[in-house]
Design a protein around this motif. Structure first.
Motif, PDB file in Angstrom:
ATOM      1  N   CYS A  58       7.091  22.957  24.677  1.00  0.00           N
ATOM      2  CA  CYS A  58       8.274  22.906  23.816  1.00  0.00           C
ATOM      3  C   CYS A  58       9.079  21.644  24.094  1.00  0.00           C
ATOM      4  CB  CYS A  58       9.127  24.149  24.034  1.00  0.00           C
ATOM      5  SG  CYS A  58      10.431  24.367  22.796  1.00  0.00           S
ATOM      6  N   THR A  90       7.745  24.566  15.806  1.00  0.00           N
ATOM      7  CA  THR A  90       8.123  25.827  15.169  1.00  0.00           C
ATOM      8  C   THR A  90       7.213  26.961  15.636  1.00  0.00           C
ATOM      9  OG1 THR A  90       8.893  24.634  13.201  1.00  0.00           O
ATOM     10  CG2 THR A  90       8.498  27.003  12.965  1.00  0.00           C
ATOM     11  N   PHE A  94       8.762  30.106  17.774  1.00  0.00           N
ATOM     12  CA  PHE A  94       8.762  31.432  17.173  1.00  0.00           C
ATOM     13  C   PHE A  94       7.680  32.342  17.775  1.00  0.00           C
ATOM     14  CE2 PHE A  94      11.364  29.300  14.046  1.00  0.00           C
ATOM     15  CZ  PHE A  94      12.224  30.299  13.611  1.00  0.00           C
ATOM     16  N   SER A  95       6.553  31.760  18.189  1.00  0.00           N
ATOM     17  CA  SER A  95       5.540  32.608  18.821  1.00  0.00           C
ATOM     18  C   SER A  95       6.042  33.139  20.160  1.00  0.00           C
ATOM     19  CB  SER A  95       4.230  31.836  19.014  1.00  0.00           C
ATOM     20  OG  SER A  95       4.397  30.761  19.924  1.00  0.00           O
ATOM     21  N   ALA A  97       9.329  33.659  20.779  1.00  0.00           N
ATOM     22  CA  ALA A  97      10.406  34.607  20.459  1.00  0.00           C
ATOM     23  C   ALA A  97       9.858  35.955  19.994  1.00  0.00           C
ATOM     24  CB  ALA A  97      11.308  34.014  19.381  1.00  0.00           C
ATOM     25  N   PHE A  98       8.750  35.932  19.247  1.00  0.00           N
ATOM     26  CA  PHE A  98       8.200  37.174  18.713  1.00  0.00           C
ATOM     27  C   PHE A  98       6.980  37.656  19.487  1.00  0.00           C
ATOM     28  CE2 PHE A  98      10.444  35.163  15.127  1.00  0.00           C
ATOM     29  CZ  PHE A  98      11.380  36.157  14.887  1.00  0.00           C
ATOM     30  N   PHE A 182       5.953  39.114  10.613  1.00  0.00           N
ATOM     31  CA  PHE A 182       5.792  37.673  10.332  1.00  0.00           C
ATOM     32  C   PHE A 182       4.320  37.262  10.212  1.00  0.00           C
ATOM     33  CE2 PHE A 182       9.813  38.205  12.567  1.00  0.00           C
ATOM     34  CZ  PHE A 182      10.688  37.605  11.670  1.00  0.00           C
ATOM     35  N   PHE A 186       3.378  33.088  10.208  1.00  0.00           N
ATOM     36  CA  PHE A 186       2.603  32.431  11.268  1.00  0.00           C
ATOM     37  C   PHE A 186       1.246  31.959  10.773  1.00  0.00           C
ATOM     38  CE2 PHE A 186       5.591  34.601  14.131  1.00  0.00           C
ATOM     39  CZ  PHE A 186       5.911  33.539  14.954  1.00  0.00           C
TER      40      PHE A 186
END
Length: 265
Positions: A58, A90, A94-95, A97-98, A182, A186
């Motif tokens: 990141c 992204t 997001f991967s 976070a989820f 999602f 994704f």
């Protein structure tokens, strides 16, 4: 060259860490891709070793967005490269976070290997003419590097990536977690990543075609703007500048602060 040296260092460390996670721990994701969704649930804990990999990636891609836009040499594919970094960042954010981090580790492993080869080959291209002297060893290494890079790009990004990652995310995810959150978001990003891999593979095919047709005598980056046009432009500018030289310069005198002065000790 410093750009390639820095990237080679990062990608080598990153890919080596990916090898450790996938082949020297209990994670079965490489040999059993559907397992990335086994036991998935919202808010599950992210293992520390995977969290470290995510933190490093990141940070790197966050910096890469700025570097591509303001620091790196602008190339024909720089817009696509910028889009790639945005999509990758992204996906990483997001991967995490989820809690799709298991997929993320597999994706990063399959991509980093090509970047290691690319930057290593580019460094040897730079080194083969260092100090105004031709170094055959670096030339040979760069040629071999281009060959292995071309093959591994197809194998890792265009064969294994769809076979392992897209199969797991598009099909196996619904088998393990019906109504997984999602799903389309994704998979759309992963498909965009696949399209960009195909786009860059066309550059590789173009490079190979030029070599086979004798249009390229040595390894060069076909993404660079036309070098020959640049040379011609430079030559024309020099000629124009030569025509505009005052006659005083041709007679052994030089300009200083707009005035013609004799060259004296």
């Amino acid at each position: 060259m410093p750009e390639s040296a820095w990237k080679l260092l990062f990608y080598t460390l990153s890919w080596s860490y990916g090898i450790y996670l996938l082949f020297f721990t209990d994670y079965p994701f490489f040999y059993d891709p559907p397992s990335v969704f086994y036991g998935w649930k919202k808010g599950m804990d992210v293992p520390t070793d995977i969290a470290i990999a995510y933190l490093l990636q990141c940070s790197f891609y966050g910096h890469s967005i700025y570097a591509t836009a303001y620091m790196d040499t602008w190339r024909k594919d720089s817009v696509v490269m910028l889009l790639h970094h945005v999509v990758t960042l992204t996906l990483i954010a997001f991967s995490y976070a989820f809690r799709y981090h298991n997929v993320g580790i597999l994706v990063l492993f399959l991509h980093d290997v090509n970047d290691v080869q690319l930057e290593f080959t580019k460094l040897n291209v730079y080194f083969k003419h260092r100090g105004g002297v031709y170094h055959r060893l670096n030339d040979v290494i760069s040629n071999i590097g281009c060959l292995t890079f071309s093959v591994s790009w197809f194998w890792f990004r265009l064969y294994w990536f769809p076979l392992k990652v897209l199969y797991a995310t598009c099909y196996s995810s619904l088998q393990s977690v019906p109504n997984i959150p999602f799903y389309f978001f994704f998979n759309a990003l992963l498909l965009i990543l696949t399209l960009m891999n195909i786009y860059w593979f066309l550059y590789i095919v173009l490079f190979v075609a030029k070599v086979l047709m004798g249009q390229m005598q040595e390894v060069n980056d076909v993404r660079e703007y036309d070098v020959e046009d640049s040379k011609k432009t430079t030559t024309v500018k020099k000629k124009e500048a030569g025509l505009q030289l005052p006659s005083a310069l041709k007679e052994g005198m030089h300009l200083k602060n707009g005035l013609v002065k004799d060259k004296r000790l």
